[in-house]
Design a protein around this motif. Sequence first.
Motif, PDB file in Angstrom:
ATOM      1  N   VAL A  66       0.813  -1.095  -0.179  1.00 47.89           N
ATOM      2  CA  VAL A  66      -0.014  -0.002   0.005  1.00 47.89           C
ATOM      3  C   VAL A  66       1.094   1.339   0.165  1.00 47.89           C
ATOM      4  CG1 VAL A  66      -1.921  -1.047   1.183  1.00 47.89           C
ATOM      5  CG2 VAL A  66      -0.303   0.146   2.383  1.00 47.89           C
ATOM      6  N   ALA A  67       0.357   2.087  -0.403  1.00 51.70           N
ATOM      7  CA  ALA A  67       1.042   3.734  -0.377  1.00 51.70           C
ATOM      8  C   ALA A  67       0.217   4.679   0.355  1.00 51.70           C
ATOM      9  CB  ALA A  67       1.409   4.308  -1.826  1.00 51.70           C
ATOM     10  N   VAL A  68       1.078   5.158   1.289  1.00 50.73           N
ATOM     11  CA  VAL A  68       0.448   6.210   2.452  1.00 50.73           C
ATOM     12  C   VAL A  68       1.232   7.656   2.008  1.00 50.73           C
ATOM     13  CG1 VAL A  68      -0.053   6.589   4.480  1.00 50.73           C
ATOM     14  CG2 VAL A  68       0.395   4.457   3.875  1.00 50.73           C
ATOM     15  N   CYS A  69       0.480   8.612   1.706  1.00 56.34           N
ATOM     16  CA  CYS A  69       1.048  10.006   1.241  1.00 56.34           C
ATOM     17  C   CYS A  69       0.247  11.111   2.188  1.00 56.34           C
ATOM     18  CB  CYS A  69       1.069  10.271  -0.059  1.00 56.34           C
ATOM     19  SG  CYS A  69      -0.493  10.546  -0.869  1.00 56.34           S
ATOM     20  N   ASN A  70       0.932  12.156   1.897  1.00 61.24           N
ATOM     21  CA  ASN A  70       0.343  13.485   2.327  1.00 61.24           C
ATOM     22  C   ASN A  70       0.223  14.634   1.534  1.00 61.24           C
ATOM     23  OD1 ASN A  70       2.983  14.056   1.831  1.00 61.24           O
ATOM     24  ND2 ASN A  70       3.375  15.416   3.211  1.00 61.24           N
ATOM     25  N   ASP A  71      -0.917  14.254   0.813  1.00 64.15           N
ATOM     26  CA  ASP A  71      -1.263  15.371  -0.282  1.00 64.15           C
ATOM     27  C   ASP A  71      -0.267  15.485  -1.422  1.00 64.15           C
ATOM     28  OD1 ASP A  71      -2.653  17.517  -1.620  1.00 64.15           O
ATOM     29  OD2 ASP A  71      -1.950  19.159  -0.393  1.00 64.15           O
ATOM     30  N   SER A  72       0.711  14.305  -1.312  1.00 62.96           N
ATOM     31  CA  SER A  72       1.745  14.392  -2.223  1.00 62.96           C
ATOM     32  C   SER A  72       1.526  13.417  -3.403  1.00 62.96           C
ATOM     33  CB  SER A  72       3.057  14.389  -1.394  1.00 62.96           C
ATOM     34  OG  SER A  72       3.079  12.998  -0.759  1.00 62.96           O
ATOM     35  N   VAL A  73       0.486  13.063  -3.904  1.00 57.17           N
ATOM     36  CA  VAL A  73       0.407  12.098  -4.834  1.00 57.17           C
ATOM     37  C   VAL A  73       1.178  12.382  -6.035  1.00 57.17           C
ATOM     38  CG1 VAL A  73      -1.260  11.083  -6.404  1.00 57.17           C
ATOM     39  CG2 VAL A  73      -2.176  11.449  -4.180  1.00 57.17           C
ATOM     40  N   GLY A  74       1.149  13.773  -6.451  1.00 59.28           N
ATOM     41  CA  GLY A  74       1.977  14.311  -7.894  1.00 59.28           C
ATOM     42  C   GLY A  74       3.344  14.352  -7.124  1.00 59.28           C
ATOM     43  N   SER A  75       3.624  14.737  -6.424  1.00 62.78           N
ATOM     44  CA  SER A  75       5.270  14.977  -5.915  1.00 62.78           C
ATOM     45  C   SER A  75       5.898  13.705  -5.674  1.00 62.78           C
ATOM     46  CB  SER A  75       5.533  16.186  -5.034  1.00 62.78           C
ATOM     47  OG  SER A  75       4.599  15.963  -3.919  1.00 62.78           O
ATOM     48  N   SER A  76       5.214  12.676  -5.147  1.00 60.38           N
ATOM     49  CA  SER A  76       5.757  11.305  -4.972  1.00 60.38           C
ATOM     50  C   SER A  76       5.662  10.468  -6.068  1.00 60.38           C
ATOM     51  CB  SER A  76       5.008  10.862  -3.569  1.00 60.38           C
ATOM     52  OG  SER A  76       5.186  11.694  -2.462  1.00 60.38           O
ATOM     53  N   ASN A  77       4.924  10.918  -7.250  1.00 53.96           N
ATOM     54  CA  ASN A  77       4.712  10.171  -8.281  1.00 53.96           C
ATOM     55  C   ASN A  77       3.854   8.951  -8.237  1.00 53.96           C
ATOM     56  OD1 ASN A  77       6.148  11.263 -10.632  1.00 53.96           O
ATOM     57  ND2 ASN A  77       7.629   9.600 -10.793  1.00 53.96           N
ATOM     58  N   LEU A  78       2.956   9.227  -7.545  1.00 51.88           N
ATOM     59  CA  LEU A  78       2.027   8.023  -7.251  1.00 51.88           C
ATOM     60  C   LEU A  78       0.692   8.057  -7.767  1.00 51.88           C
ATOM     61  CD1 LEU A  78       2.124   8.096  -3.346  1.00 51.88           C
ATOM     62  CD2 LEU A  78       3.033   6.264  -4.827  1.00 51.88           C
ATOM     63  N   GLY A  79       0.797   8.790  -9.020  1.00 50.48           N
ATOM     64  CA  GLY A  79      -0.582   9.176  -9.727  1.00 50.48           C
ATOM     65  C   GLY A  79      -0.790   7.847 -10.618  1.00 50.48           C
ATOM     66  N   ALA A  80       0.211   6.844 -11.021  1.00 50.97           N
ATOM     67  CA  ALA A  80      -0.091   5.780 -11.573  1.00 50.97           C
ATOM     68  C   ALA A  80      -0.482   4.870 -10.653  1.00 50.97           C
ATOM     69  CB  ALA A  80       1.221   5.260 -12.316  1.00 50.97           C
ATOM     70  N   PHE A  81       0.018   4.607  -9.578  1.00 54.86           N
ATOM     71  CA  PHE A  81      -0.219   3.609  -8.452  1.00 54.86           C
ATOM     72  C   PHE A  81      -1.882   4.060  -7.904  1.00 54.86           C
ATOM     73  CE2 PHE A  81      -0.848   2.082  -4.146  1.00 54.86           C
ATOM     74  CZ  PHE A  81      -0.017   0.972  -4.104  1.00 54.86           C
ATOM     75  N   LYS A  82      -1.938   5.289  -7.769  1.00 52.83           N
ATOM     76  CA  LYS A  82      -3.407   5.619  -7.549  1.00 52.83           C
ATOM     77  C   LYS A  82      -4.404   5.111  -8.467  1.00 52.83           C
ATOM     78  CE  LYS A  82      -6.244   9.453  -6.248  1.00 52.83           C
ATOM     79  NZ  LYS A  82      -6.602  10.898  -6.346  1.00 52.83           N
ATOM     80  N   SER A  83      -4.261   5.481  -9.697  1.00 54.37           N
ATOM     81  CA  SER A  83      -5.264   4.929 -10.875  1.00 54.37           C
ATOM     82  C   SER A  83      -5.220   3.428 -10.845  1.00 54.37           C
ATOM     83  CB  SER A  83      -5.068   5.492 -12.070  1.00 54.37           C
ATOM     84  OG  SER A  83      -3.682   6.114 -12.456  1.00 54.37           O
TER      85      SER A  83
END
Lengths: 323, 292
Positions: free
Chosen positions: A35-52
């Motif tokens: 799982v990925a956990v972040c702080n409003d940093s989906v973009g800056s952590s490059n988690l966009g693809a993971f999220k979709s």
Amino acid sequence: MSREVASSTTVAEYDNRTAFAEELVELARTDERIVAVCNDSVGSSNLGAFKSEFPDRLINVGIAEQNMVGVGAGLASAGYIPFVCAAGPFLTGRALEQVKADVAYSQHNVILCGMSPGMAYGELGPTHHSVEDLSWLRALPGLDIVVPADRHQTRLAVRQAVENPRPTYIRVGRFKVPDVSSDSSGLERGTFQTVRDGSDVTLIGTGTTVSRALEAADALAESGLSVRVLNAAYLAPLDIDAITAAAGQTRAIVTAEEANVAGGLGAAVASVVSQLPAGSRPPVRILGLSEFAPTGNTAWLLDHFGLTAAHIRDAAEDALSDG
Amino acid sequence: MLTTDTRQVEQWRELTSAVAGADAVERDALLTDRAKATRREIIKMIDKAGQGHIGGDLSVTDILTVLYNAVLRIDPATPDLEGRDRFILSKGHCAAALYVTLASAGYFPASALSTFMDADSALNGHPNRNKVPGVETNTGPLGHGLPVAVGQALAAKLAGNGARVFAVMGDGEMQEGSNWEALMTAAHYGLDNLTAIVDRNRLQQGARTEDTSSLDPLDEKLLAFGFELRSVDGHDYDQLLGAFAPSSTGKPVAVIANTIKGKGVSFIEDRVEWHHKVPSAEQVALAMEELA
Ligand SMILES: Cc1ncc(C[n+]2csc(CCOP(=O)(O)OP(=O)(O)O)c2C)c(N)n1
């Protein structure tokens, strides 16, 4: 981006976050514990693809880093493998006590991913520079610290964190760096990689400074010196053997880190060397930061703080003349 | 450290006294002019620097314009004047809006604005009190401003100097726990000289605030934490002036300033991708037209 090197050819350079994100998504396809956990940093952590691809497995707690690390610890305690991602300074500094108590001391297998570390956020200033992370985290027993030097090592760091999860900090660089390893050359827990062997002087870099150490080695080799270059890919567990060998087999050691020198790579190396018997304690030069940075972009700041290949070469010559 | 621009301080004094003496219509016109000029300058700075938090800058501009030209008891010629009112921009990523506001009050020469984020410039991407007069504390990591403001309000109480303290937080920023700790302290100590302003533009870095970690009902939460609550249109000068009046209840004041991120530039307004994005040359021209 590409950087001019001494020979005035240009080499390709990569943002390690790309490798990080690609590897994470690939592994998450077959391992549902990730799982990925972040702080409003989906973009800056490059988690966009993971999220979709895995919307349910991306937990964005908002701008709340202490909470974020605690949530990661809770997920890990229930068998998940959380990659907790945030800009390095806020992950490590803001949530330092959570990293200590909930991750390192509790031995919850959280993978802390410090994004855009060092001075990657150059102009955003010292609040956004993660240059204390290495010193802060080295003080915590039971926490692995990995500083991949290039995209290959970044992928390996992610894979190893999944294959053998343990409390780990991965410093995921944003400042573009050239490859210093090949896909197959590996990343071994608790070891400095020997990037080049030599017998006169040892240069030790970590992350962004490894390629600079290699450039410095080229320059030193031109004046007939045999130069060893080590990549401190792991700062914890620390490779005491590699440091001891460098101290015994070469006449000087230079360390360079995009980090504060108080308690970082250089301090770690110097503390090992200081305990060796007389006669095998060569001079050690430590390059890094010791004050808050002025305004400027990353490349300018690395020069400003004496972290170019030329600075490393000069420090080596200085140390050798001392030894 | 930058230094005072005395000619600009004179102009600022003229403006603030005109604002103070004007009727509502004239006052609105004066503040509107000032805010438009600020917005234009923000766009220029971000265009030149090639980076900057444009959406949040334009969102907070009217709040800053009202505070610095009609509310704060300050003297830009004497930035460290004892007993002055204090302002903290807790959402420090919006430094550009603060820098323009400070320069137009004469804290430092407006010519420095073009150095925003240049190598060795005093104007870092986040405000630094050691380099920029008028900046009361360094911000950038979210969730730091309000606790410092509480300390400053306590200090004003201890000194008995009547100074007031204002802090602006982003609504995303309110997700940081430190803010809620500070709210409790402020209420506990009855800091009626403190005004905590939330720039409620409903967007944060990656998404809408309510889709990230919802804050509503923010008004009920602030009331429950012991604040006198004022919910206003954060682009309406009359309403903002009312919101910044001293506490009438002996409690600290919380202002929910309902704003539009990117306010003033049609293609930036309320769009999350403009949290941190640089307009193209054509977009700069269009923005300048809209802000003329
Ligand atoms: C502690 C901390 N975490 C993360 C960030 C990165 N960051 C900068 S701005 C921002 C979003 C802020 O949103 P909001 O407070 O709503 O401000 P606004 O929309 O008014 O710009 C984030 C997450 C930061 N500066 N500090």
